[in-house]
Design an enzyme around this catalytic site. Structure first.
Site, short mmCIF file in Angstrom:
data_model
loop_
_atom_site.label_atom_id
_atom_site.label_comp_id
_atom_site.label_asym_id
_atom_site.label_seq_id
_atom_site.Cartn_x
_atom_site.Cartn_y
_atom_site.Cartn_z
NE ARG A 32 -3.67 1.96 2.86
CZ ARG A 32 -4.90 2.18 2.41
NH1 ARG A 32 -5.43 1.31 1.55
NH2 ARG A 32 -5.61 3.21 2.81
CG HIS A 68 -7.91 1.30 -3.84
ND1 HIS A 68 -7.33 0.09 -3.49
CD2 HIS A 68 -8.55 1.73 -2.72
CE1 HIS A 68 -7.60 -0.18 -2.24
NE2 HIS A 68 -8.34 0.80 -1.74
CD GLN A 104 -12.85 -0.59 -1.74
OE1 GLN A 104 -12.17 -0.55 -0.73
NE2 GLN A 104 -14.07 -1.13 -1.77
CG ASP A 143 -13.22 7.89 -2.04
OD1 ASP A 143 -13.20 7.65 -0.81
OD2 ASP A 143 -12.26 7.67 -2.79
CB CYS A 165 -13.93 2.60 -0.83
SG CYS A 165 -13.18 4.25 -0.75
NE ARG A 204 -10.20 -4.00 -0.39
CZ ARG A 204 -9.45 -3.04 0.17
NH1 ARG A 204 -10.04 -1.98 0.72
NH2 ARG A 204 -8.13 -3.13 0.17
#
Length: 307
Positions: free
Chosen positions: A108, A135, A138, A226, A265, A293
């Site tokens: 990450r 990403h 996700q 988001d 998310c 996830r």
């Protein structure tokens, strides 16, 4: 050839469909099981996943740890500051060392280029757990969630009401590969990555960009939000001012289809990008989204190992 999972656009539509179908199957096979029980096929048995975090995490950290355990493997978790990587060792040297010690690496990262460099130097699979560019893990979980509730995502309209950020980039890639329509609403100053829009155009994906959230949300099957200010963003006040008209609230949801889903998310800043009545309402599937996830990333890890 080593299988890396770096961006959705790197895989074909058929490969991505295999991943999502595997995620569905793995979740269904575990119904009623305790979280720590290993999947019947245990495709990561005796394998070790290194997890490197340059950014703080809740869902990525716990979901990848649970994922590798449910696949029969184990994880070694470290922040970059705990490693020599945080003291000047190169990405390439880190990749070569870890390739001798573990079977795969999830990172990450702050910079997307760090992930690309890691993958070029590593002899084991590298998985992009998030960068400033994309990403992809996700988005696979989001697609799994949508399909759980509404069937195949092909032909659906998704409305992205937020920043043209890393999530938006991966949704643009996914629109081309999965055949759904993506309507993006964002302020002009926060438009999607130009490279991603070129990819959409060349792929003939149905991707549109507007600065009017009502246009994007109208007749949508799914509405997505988001955070307006992400880790590393330095223009906090400017962003809050620019995004005020982009809040997902009950009035905006009424423009979507009556059975439209709401996804986020997480983490959410309630009262900013989304109201409580939406995120806690009957159209919200954010808890399924968060759980998925695990299952989407299990499919990614298994695919990287050739399963």
């Amino acid at each position: 050839m080593t299988r890396h999972f770096l961006d959705i656009c790197d895989l074909t539509s058929d490969e991505l469909r295999v991943l999502v179908d595997d995620a569905h199957a793995r979740k269904a096979a575990r119904q009623g099981w305790p979280k720590g029980r290993v999947d019947a096929d245990a495709p990561a048995e005796d394998r070790v996943l290194a997890m490197i975090f340059q950014k703080n995490s809740t869902r990525t950290r716990f979901s990848f740890d649970a994922a590798i355990r449910q696949l029969g493997g184990d994880a070694i978790i470290s922040t970059a500051s705990d490693m020599q990587l945080g003291r000047g060792e190169t990405i390439e040297d880190t990749a070569r060392v870890l390739s001798r010690m573990v079977d795969a690496i999830m990172i990450r990262a702050n910079e997307h280029d760090d992930v690309l460099r890691l993958a070029r130097a590593a002899s084991v699979p590298v998985i992009n757990g998030l960068t400033n560019f994309s990403h992809p893990c996700q988005i696979l979980a989001d697609i799994q969630t949508i399909e759980e509730h509404r069937g195949t995502i092909a032909g659906k309209k998704l409305a992205w009401i937020s920043d043209g950020n890393n999530m938006c980039t991966s949704f643009i890639h996914a629109a081309a590969r999965f055949g759904f329509e993506l309507a993006i609403a964002c302020p002009d100053a926060y438009r999607p990555n130009p490279q991603a829009l070129v990819f959409a155009s060349e792929s003939r994906a149905k991707v549109t960009v507007t600065n009017d959230p009502a246009v994007a949300a109208r007749d949508a099957d799914v509405v997505l939000a988001d955070t307006w200010v992400s880790m590393g963003d330095l223009d906090h006040d400017e962003r809050l001012a620019a995004f005020q008209p982009y809040q997902v609230n009950s009035e905006l949801m009424k423009l979507a289809k009556p059975d439209a889903l709401f996804l986020h998310c997480l983490p959410a800043h309630r009262g900013e990008e989304v109201t409580d009545e939406v995120i806690d309402g009957p159209q919200s599937v954010i808890w399924d989204e968060a759980e998925n996830r695990i299952h989407a990333q299990k499919a990614v890890i298994a695919w990287c190992f050739g399963a």
